[in-house]
Design a protein around this motif. Sequence first.
Motif, mmCIF file in Angstrom:
data_model
loop_
_atom_site.group_PDB
_atom_site.id
_atom_site.type_symbol
_atom_site.label_atom_id
_atom_site.label_comp_id
_atom_site.label_asym_id
_atom_site.label_seq_id
_atom_site.Cartn_x
_atom_site.Cartn_y
_atom_site.Cartn_z
ATOM 1 N N ASP A 31 0.796 -1.226 0.000
ATOM 2 C CA ASP A 31 0.000 0.000 0.000
ATOM 3 C C ASP A 31 0.829 1.278 0.000
ATOM 4 N N ILE A 32 1.870 1.315 0.812
ATOM 5 C CA ILE A 32 2.604 2.561 1.032
ATOM 6 C C ILE A 32 3.746 2.735 0.039
ATOM 7 N N ARG A 33 4.556 1.713 -0.147
ATOM 8 C CA ARG A 33 5.685 1.832 -1.078
ATOM 9 C C ARG A 33 5.244 2.275 -2.471
ATOM 10 N N PRO A 34 4.171 1.725 -3.040
ATOM 11 C CA PRO A 34 3.752 2.206 -4.368
ATOM 12 C C PRO A 34 3.385 3.700 -4.372
ATOM 13 N N LEU A 35 2.767 4.194 -3.306
ATOM 14 C CA LEU A 35 2.459 5.630 -3.216
ATOM 15 C C LEU A 35 3.735 6.461 -3.198
#
Length: 166
Positions: A31-35
Amino acid sequence: PRSLSTALVWLTLLTLAACGEADDGVTYAEDIRPLFEDRCVFCHQPGAPFGPGTGSGIDIANPFAEEDGLVNAPNLWAPGHPELPEKTVVPGDPEASFLIHKIAAPELGYLPESGIAGAFMPFQSTAMTLEEVGLVEQWVSDGAQDDSFFRCQVWYPMMPTRELAA
């Protein structure tokens, strides 16, 4: 012995629960790394304009780096400004995390209008949606953990036939 086999069964069940498809929790890897990769690392990585070592940046490409990583870095805007959070990320406390102030919608007023905290992020890019900001807030609230360690260092060596996303 029986206690060893019982321990292995529990370890396997815990491993499956931690990596199972049914987990609805926010994870760094999914969830966070792609953002961050989409919105932040262009400017906040080694060698980038606001990356580590520039005197005015942090490393979002490597957020768990010991000194300049997003999770461990002090808020570089805070010295001399007690109204600003001291840390970039305070695991478990999104309200005390400067990251949330920087990415939350400008109309919420988290950043002082005086400009002492720099620009709203991502700078000159599409703002994060409320849902995306909510994911980051939840990740910070959950402790800003790097779940990739478990997946790559524990799960994969135990179950080498299961392919994991990088």
